[in-house]
Design an enzyme around this catalytic site. Structure first.
Site, short mmCIF file in Angstrom:
data_model
loop_
_atom_site.label_atom_id
_atom_site.label_comp_id
_atom_site.label_asym_id
_atom_site.label_seq_id
_atom_site.Cartn_x
_atom_site.Cartn_y
_atom_site.Cartn_z
N GLU A 36 6.80 17.52 19.56
CA GLU A 36 5.66 18.59 18.88
C GLU A 36 6.19 19.05 18.14
O GLU A 36 7.58 19.79 17.83
CB GLU A 36 5.21 19.40 20.21
N LYS A 191 -10.17 -10.13 -8.78
CA LYS A 191 -9.82 -10.76 -7.65
C LYS A 191 -10.49 -10.61 -6.44
O LYS A 191 -11.69 -10.00 -6.48
CB LYS A 191 -8.35 -9.86 -7.16
N SER A 222 1.77 -2.75 -0.21
CA SER A 222 2.62 -4.04 0.24
C SER A 222 3.02 -4.90 -0.94
O SER A 222 3.96 -5.56 -0.94
CB SER A 222 1.87 -5.03 1.04
N ALA A 223 2.47 -4.45 -2.23
CA ALA A 223 2.86 -5.09 -3.47
C ALA A 223 2.47 -6.31 -3.81
O ALA A 223 2.78 -7.13 -4.79
CB ALA A 223 4.25 -4.72 -3.82
N THR A 225 -0.91 -7.87 -3.81
CA THR A 225 -1.66 -7.83 -5.01
C THR A 225 -1.30 -7.59 -6.33
O THR A 225 -1.58 -8.13 -7.32
CB THR A 225 -2.84 -6.64 -4.72
#
Length: 311
Positions: A36, A191, A222-223, A225
């Protein structure tokens, strides 16, 4: 005014404080044994204009909860005005319903911040500009195009053969703003997205052959694309491809994809604190957004125009 920093990006917070020539407010943002979050403000903030610097990057939920508890602590300590400074606004990609029975999480986060007691929000390069309308309090969305343009001029010197490329149709306005500052041409990657983090390049709109191309986007996660777009641009005759992206999320195997790609380099801001993996990459370079954020904070505190930063 006072600056309070959460734990998400202490490096940027210190840089902003140095830029403003102000110390960070003494506070404890720590966790109990069961994880917490507990916050104690160790200075008097009654009647103060307080800016809480906290990106809601990974771990997004922990950092968001830190921000909410910091705001609540300041509200109960009678701060005059509380501004949530969020260089990176997490959940921004969930800005609309993408199917039946799905949430609009960006609106939920906006409600949480408002109800916690924030009086104002300062963020940078929102994934979708309409997220500003999700807040019922004043919200400033800083645009880093000037900072990126200055860096491109410094590193490219000659800019007459540069072409700015938007990695998708939705980013055309952002890419055009950068192209206009540089006096460069604009191209667009057409795309098709088959799923989260998955895309297929269908076509390149614009003549990229013989040009030095710069992909410009708001988020690299994620790189996949980005790397696919860079390969398609090179296959269409470009001499080199680099990428300038505001928020380097770079999750999972993103760094390996960038290192193995045709990208000459990937430039990101420090809106998200760079991990050791990111720092160890030979292709990733970080430029600081601290001067931009610091100047915006100064203008807000002095009741000056923030929009003039975009001229």
């Amino acid at each position: 005014m006072k600056l309070l920093a959460g734990n998400s990006n202490r490096t940027l917070a210190h840089a902003v404080a140095e830029n403003l020539d102000l110390p960070l407010t003494k506070a404890q943002v720590r966790r109990f044994a069961d994880n917490e979050i507990f916050v104690t403000i160790d200075e008097n903030v009654r009647g103060e204009d307080v800016f809480v610097i906290q990106s809601t990057s990974y771990p997004a939920n922990d950092n968001l909860m830190e921000l909410l508890i910091c705001v609540d602590a300041l509200k109960r300590a009678s701060a005059r005005r509380i501004t949530a400074v969020m260089p990176y606004f997490g959940y921004a990609r969930q800005d609309r319903k993408t199917g039946g029975r799905t949430p609009i999480s960006a609106k939920l986060v906006a409600n949480l911040i408002t109800r916690a007691g924030a009086d104002r929000v300062l963020t940078m390069d929102l994934h979708a500009g309409q997220i500003q309308g999700f807040f019922d309090i004043p919200t400033d969305n800083l645009l880093p195009a000037r900072r990126m343009a200055d860096d491109i001029r410094d590193h490219y010197r000659k800019t007459d053969d540069i072409m700015i490329v938007s990695p998708d149709v939705g980013g055309v306005v952002r890419a055009r703003a950068l192209a206009t500052r540089l006096g460069a041409d604009l191209a667009i990657v057409d795309k098709r997205r088959s799923g989260p983090g998955q895309s297929e390049v269908m076509n390149i709109i614009g003549e990229v052959s013989g040009r030095r191309c710069i992909l410009y986007d708001d988020i690299v996660d994620s790189a996949g694309t980005l790397c696919n777009a860079a390969k398609a641009i090179m296959d269409n005759g470009a001499t080199e491809v680099s990428a300038y992206v505001t928020h380097g999320v770079l999750s999972g195997g993103a760094i390996n994809r960038v290192d193995d790609s045709v990208l000459k380099e990937l430039v990101v801001t420090d809106s998200i604190e760079a991990t050791d993996v990111v720092k160890g990459s030979g292709k990733v370079r970080v430029v600081s957004c601290a001067p931009l954020i610091g100047e915006a904070i100064r203008r807000i505190a002095n009741e000056e125009s923030v929009s003039k930063l975009f001229d």
